[in-house]
Motif scaffolding. Structure first.
Motif, PDB file in Angstrom:
ATOM      1  N   CYS A  15       0.861  -1.183   0.000  1.00  0.00           N
ATOM      2  CA  CYS A  15       0.000   0.000   0.000  1.00  0.00           C
ATOM      3  C   CYS A  15       0.898   1.235   0.000  1.00  0.00           C
ATOM      4  O   CYS A  15       2.047   1.176   0.467  1.00  0.00           O
ATOM      5  CB  CYS A  15      -0.907  -0.005   1.233  1.00  0.00           C
ATOM      6  N   ALA A  16       0.390   2.333  -0.530  1.00  0.00           N
ATOM      7  CA  ALA A  16       1.169   3.572  -0.580  1.00  0.00           C
ATOM      8  C   ALA A  16       0.262   4.783  -0.400  1.00  0.00           C
ATOM      9  O   ALA A  16      -0.918   4.754  -0.762  1.00  0.00           O
ATOM     10  CB  ALA A  16       1.913   3.687  -1.911  1.00  0.00           C
ATOM     11  N   ILE A  17       0.845   5.834   0.177  1.00  0.00           N
ATOM     12  CA  ILE A  17       0.208   7.149   0.168  1.00  0.00           C
ATOM     13  C   ILE A  17       1.049   8.053  -0.719  1.00  0.00           C
ATOM     14  O   ILE A  17       2.267   8.154  -0.536  1.00  0.00           O
ATOM     15  CB  ILE A  17       0.126   7.781   1.572  1.00  0.00           C
ATOM     16  N   ILE A  18       0.402   8.680  -1.686  1.00  0.00           N
ATOM     17  CA  ILE A  18       1.095   9.658  -2.533  1.00  0.00           C
ATOM     18  C   ILE A  18       0.808  11.048  -1.989  1.00  0.00           C
ATOM     19  O   ILE A  18      -0.349  11.479  -1.924  1.00  0.00           O
ATOM     20  CB  ILE A  18       0.620   9.560  -3.993  1.00  0.00           C
ATOM     21  N   TYR A  19       1.848  11.730  -1.550  1.00  0.00           N
ATOM     22  CA  TYR A  19       1.746  13.132  -1.138  1.00  0.00           C
ATOM     23  C   TYR A  19       2.105  13.976  -2.355  1.00  0.00           C
ATOM     24  O   TYR A  19       3.240  13.922  -2.833  1.00  0.00           O
ATOM     25  CB  TYR A  19       2.735  13.438  -0.022  1.00  0.00           C
ATOM     26  N   LYS A  20       1.150  14.743  -2.854  1.00  0.00           N
ATOM     27  CA  LYS A  20       1.398  15.554  -4.053  1.00  0.00           C
ATOM     28  C   LYS A  20       0.918  16.975  -3.780  1.00  0.00           C
ATOM     29  O   LYS A  20      -0.277  17.233  -3.726  1.00  0.00           O
ATOM     30  CB  LYS A  20       0.666  14.961  -5.258  1.00  0.00           C
ATOM     31  N   ASP A  21       1.884  17.855  -3.563  1.00  0.00           N
ATOM     32  CA  ASP A  21       1.584  19.226  -3.166  1.00  0.00           C
ATOM     33  C   ASP A  21       0.687  19.194  -1.928  1.00  0.00           C
ATOM     34  O   ASP A  21       1.032  18.569  -0.947  1.00  0.00           O
ATOM     35  CB  ASP A  21       0.982  20.017  -4.326  1.00  0.00           C
ATOM     36  N   ASN A  22      -0.470  19.791  -1.990  1.00  0.00           N
ATOM     37  CA  ASN A  22      -1.322  19.844  -0.801  1.00  0.00           C
ATOM     38  C   ASN A  22      -2.440  18.804  -0.850  1.00  0.00           C
ATOM     39  O   ASN A  22      -3.485  18.991  -0.225  1.00  0.00           O
ATOM     40  CB  ASN A  22      -1.918  21.240  -0.647  1.00  0.00           C
ATOM     41  N   GLU A  23      -2.194  17.729  -1.601  1.00  0.00           N
ATOM     42  CA  GLU A  23      -3.205  16.688  -1.752  1.00  0.00           C
ATOM     43  C   GLU A  23      -2.572  15.310  -1.529  1.00  0.00           C
ATOM     44  O   GLU A  23      -1.354  15.181  -1.407  1.00  0.00           O
ATOM     45  CB  GLU A  23      -3.841  16.762  -3.140  1.00  0.00           C
ATOM     46  N   TYR A  24      -3.427  14.288  -1.488  1.00  0.00           N
ATOM     47  CA  TYR A  24      -2.922  12.929  -1.283  1.00  0.00           C
ATOM     48  C   TYR A  24      -3.824  11.944  -2.006  1.00  0.00           C
ATOM     49  O   TYR A  24      -4.969  12.226  -2.363  1.00  0.00           O
ATOM     50  CB  TYR A  24      -2.888  12.580   0.209  1.00  0.00           C
ATOM     51  N   LYS A  25      -3.281  10.750  -2.193  1.00  0.00           N
ATOM     52  CA  LYS A  25      -4.060   9.639  -2.729  1.00  0.00           C
ATOM     53  C   LYS A  25      -3.487   8.351  -2.160  1.00  0.00           C
ATOM     54  O   LYS A  25      -2.271   8.204  -2.074  1.00  0.00           O
ATOM     55  CB  LYS A  25      -3.994   9.635  -4.258  1.00  0.00           C
ATOM     56  N   VAL A  26      -4.358   7.426  -1.767  1.00  0.00           N
ATOM     57  CA  VAL A  26      -3.933   6.105  -1.293  1.00  0.00           C
ATOM     58  C   VAL A  26      -4.103   5.100  -2.431  1.00  0.00           C
ATOM     59  O   VAL A  26      -5.126   5.091  -3.115  1.00  0.00           O
ATOM     60  CB  VAL A  26      -4.765   5.655  -0.068  1.00  0.00           C
ATOM     61  N   MET A  27      -3.089   4.266  -2.639  1.00  0.00           N
ATOM     62  CA  MET A  27      -3.156   3.186  -3.620  1.00  0.00           C
ATOM     63  C   MET A  27      -2.702   1.900  -2.963  1.00  0.00           C
ATOM     64  O   MET A  27      -1.853   1.926  -2.074  1.00  0.00           O
ATOM     65  CB  MET A  27      -2.230   3.464  -4.819  1.00  0.00           C
ATOM     66  N   SER A  28      -3.251   0.762  -3.404  1.00  0.00           N
ATOM     67  CA  SER A  28      -2.763  -0.515  -2.904  1.00  0.00           C
ATOM     68  C   SER A  28      -2.819  -1.566  -4.004  1.00  0.00           C
ATOM     69  O   SER A  28      -3.588  -1.453  -4.956  1.00  0.00           O
ATOM     70  CB  SER A  28      -3.582  -0.976  -1.696  1.00  0.00           C
ATOM     71  N   THR A  29      -1.971  -2.581  -3.867  1.00  0.00           N
ATOM     72  CA  THR A  29      -1.944  -3.671  -4.842  1.00  0.00           C
ATOM     73  C   THR A  29      -2.545  -4.944  -4.250  1.00  0.00           C
ATOM     74  O   THR A  29      -2.471  -6.005  -4.852  1.00  0.00           O
ATOM     75  CB  THR A  29      -0.496  -3.955  -5.292  1.00  0.00           C
ATOM     76  N   ARG A  30      -3.146  -4.816  -3.074  1.00  0.00           N
ATOM     77  CA  ARG A  30      -3.788  -5.936  -2.393  1.00  0.00           C
ATOM     78  C   ARG A  30      -5.004  -5.370  -1.670  1.00  0.00           C
ATOM     79  O   ARG A  30      -4.901  -4.373  -0.964  1.00  0.00           O
ATOM     80  CB  ARG A  30      -2.778  -6.541  -1.406  1.00  0.00           C
ATOM     81  N   GLU A  31      -6.145  -6.001  -1.843  1.00  0.00           N
ATOM     82  CA  GLU A  31      -7.405  -5.428  -1.355  1.00  0.00           C
ATOM     83  C   GLU A  31      -7.370  -5.121   0.139  1.00  0.00           C
ATOM     84  O   GLU A  31      -7.884  -4.088   0.587  1.00  0.00           O
ATOM     85  CB  GLU A  31      -8.575  -6.377  -1.660  1.00  0.00           C
ATOM     86  N   GLU A  32      -6.738  -5.999   0.916  1.00  0.00           N
ATOM     87  CA  GLU A  32      -6.745  -5.798   2.371  1.00  0.00           C
ATOM     88  C   GLU A  32      -5.629  -4.860   2.845  1.00  0.00           C
ATOM     89  O   GLU A  32      -5.531  -4.564   4.039  1.00  0.00           O
ATOM     90  CB  GLU A  32      -6.633  -7.142   3.096  1.00  0.00           C
ATOM     91  N   ALA A  33      -4.773  -4.394   1.946  1.00  0.00           N
ATOM     92  CA  ALA A  33      -3.683  -3.488   2.315  1.00  0.00           C
ATOM     93  C   ALA A  33      -4.218  -2.061   2.432  1.00  0.00           C
ATOM     94  O   ALA A  33      -4.807  -1.533   1.489  1.00  0.00           O
ATOM     95  CB  ALA A  33      -2.572  -3.553   1.279  1.00  0.00           C
ATOM     96  N   LYS A  34      -4.002  -1.442   3.579  1.00  0.00           N
ATOM     97  CA  LYS A  34      -4.601  -0.133   3.876  1.00  0.00           C
ATOM     98  C   LYS A  34      -3.563   0.844   4.437  1.00  0.00           C
ATOM     99  O   LYS A  34      -2.448   0.468   4.800  1.00  0.00           O
ATOM    100  CB  LYS A  34      -5.725  -0.283   4.927  1.00  0.00           C
ATOM    101  N   ALA A  35      -4.008   2.097   4.539  1.00  0.00           N
ATOM    102  CA  ALA A  35      -3.240   3.133   5.232  1.00  0.00           C
ATOM    103  C   ALA A  35      -4.103   3.683   6.359  1.00  0.00           C
ATOM    104  O   ALA A  35      -5.343   3.701   6.251  1.00  0.00           O
ATOM    105  CB  ALA A  35      -2.845   4.241   4.264  1.00  0.00           C
ATOM    106  N   TYR A  36      -3.473   4.151   7.421  1.00  0.00           N
ATOM    107  CA  TYR A  36      -4.223   4.571   8.610  1.00  0.00           C
ATOM    108  C   TYR A  36      -3.655   5.855   9.219  1.00  0.00           C
ATOM    109  O   TYR A  36      -2.447   6.090   9.178  1.00  0.00           O
ATOM    110  CB  TYR A  36      -4.172   3.473   9.685  1.00  0.00           C
ATOM    111  N   ARG A  37      -4.554   6.616   9.807  1.00  0.00           N
ATOM    112  CA  ARG A  37      -4.182   7.737  10.663  1.00  0.00           C
ATOM    113  C   ARG A  37      -4.269   7.242  12.104  1.00  0.00           C
ATOM    114  O   ARG A  37      -5.286   6.671  12.512  1.00  0.00           O
ATOM    115  CB  ARG A  37      -5.148   8.900  10.422  1.00  0.00           C
ATOM    116  N   VAL A  38      -3.211   7.437  12.883  1.00  0.00           N
ATOM    117  CA  VAL A  38      -3.166   6.970  14.273  1.00  0.00           C
ATOM    118  C   VAL A  38      -2.953   8.204  15.154  1.00  0.00           C
ATOM    119  O   VAL A  38      -1.879   8.803  15.155  1.00  0.00           O
ATOM    120  CB  VAL A  38      -2.028   5.943  14.475  1.00  0.00           C
TER     121      VAL A  38
END
Length: 254
Positions: free
Chosen positions: A201-224
């Motif tokens: 899974c990855a988070i793309i930080y692009k200027d003042n925006e973001y996008k989450v991508m993953s290559t596996r359905e259960e792979a996620k990103a989280y805010r803690v």
């Protein structure tokens, strides 16, 4: 650090085996972000002590499969002048940092001035990417297993100060080992937002925006985030389009 200060592109990959093409679609996105047909891709494998097999894998994936001109910066196994290092970094369209011993890598970067040069590359528009040690390095702090490289038996995860381009403390490989519980422990009382990313899974930080991508359905990103009710873990949802970055950090500047 203010979220609004983030103006550049960094692809934060939580983990995955490059050699097995587990992150190929994420790597393809890294290349696409350069907006060039045959970009120059610089691999920095400092964290793995310039492992030759890792370099070969990068050449295969980013070179043969994704069509980049690949070059390497081998800070452990070779000696460069500062000018030679600067030329390699400044000439790259994308820079990919490999995994391994984050603490050792950051020490070498500081001693060679690579940390400063990478920050300059970021502000000049070079696409930065990496996984594990190569994702921790961009944040203010990282949840790191660097002690495991020194003591194979009795070691603990450590809070490691990193480069500080991105706000927060970052945990890669979030779905491995005891990282979920241990990262919450590290975030608690620290007054700093946590960004956790699973393998594949990855988070793309692009200027003042973001996008989450993953290559596996259960792979996620989280805010803690620490709160009066304790540590709260919230999924950063995958979305086909970019979203305002402040959403990652709980809706406001940090």
């Amino acid at each position: 650090m203010k979220v609004g200060e983030i103006m550049g592109t960094i692809v934060v990959i939580g983990g995955g085996e490059l050699i097995d093409l587990e992150t190929l679609e994420l790597d393809r996105e890294v290349v696409k972000l350069t907006q060039k047909a045959n970009p120059k891709a610089l691999f920095i494998p400092t964290a793995s002590s310039d492992a030759p097999g890792y370099c070969d894998t990068f050449n295969k994936v980013y070179g043969e499969i994704l069509g980049c001109e690949t070059i390497h910066l081998l800070l452990v196994s070779q000696t460069y002048t500062h000018e030679e290092i600067a030329e390699l970094i400044e000439s790259a369209d994308l820079i990919y940092v490999g995994g391994g011993n984050t603490r050792k890598m950051l020490e070498i970067w500081k001693n060679t001035g690579v940390d400063v040069l990478l920050k300059e590359a970021y502000t000049s528009g070079t696409i930065l990417a990496g996984l594990s040690a190569g994702s921790i390095c961009w944040f203010e702090y990282g949840h790191s297993d660097s002690e495991a490289f020194d003591d194979q038996g009795n070691w603990q995860y450590i809070k490691l100060e990193a480069m500080g381009i991105l706000p927060g403390i970052h945990c890669p490989h979030y779905d491995e080992d005891i990282r979920v519980e241990d990262f919450s422990r590290m975030v608690k009382g620290g007054g700093i937002p946590g960004i956790a990313v699973d393998n594949n899974c990855a988070i793309i930080y692009k200027d003042n925006e973001y996008k989450v991508m993953s290559t596996r359905e259960e792979a996620k990103a989280y805010r803690v985030m620490d709160s009066e009710q304790g540590v709260v873990v919230t999924e950063i949802e995958e979305n086909p389009s970019y979203r305002p970055l402040h959403e990652v950090y709980g809706g406001g500047d940090q």
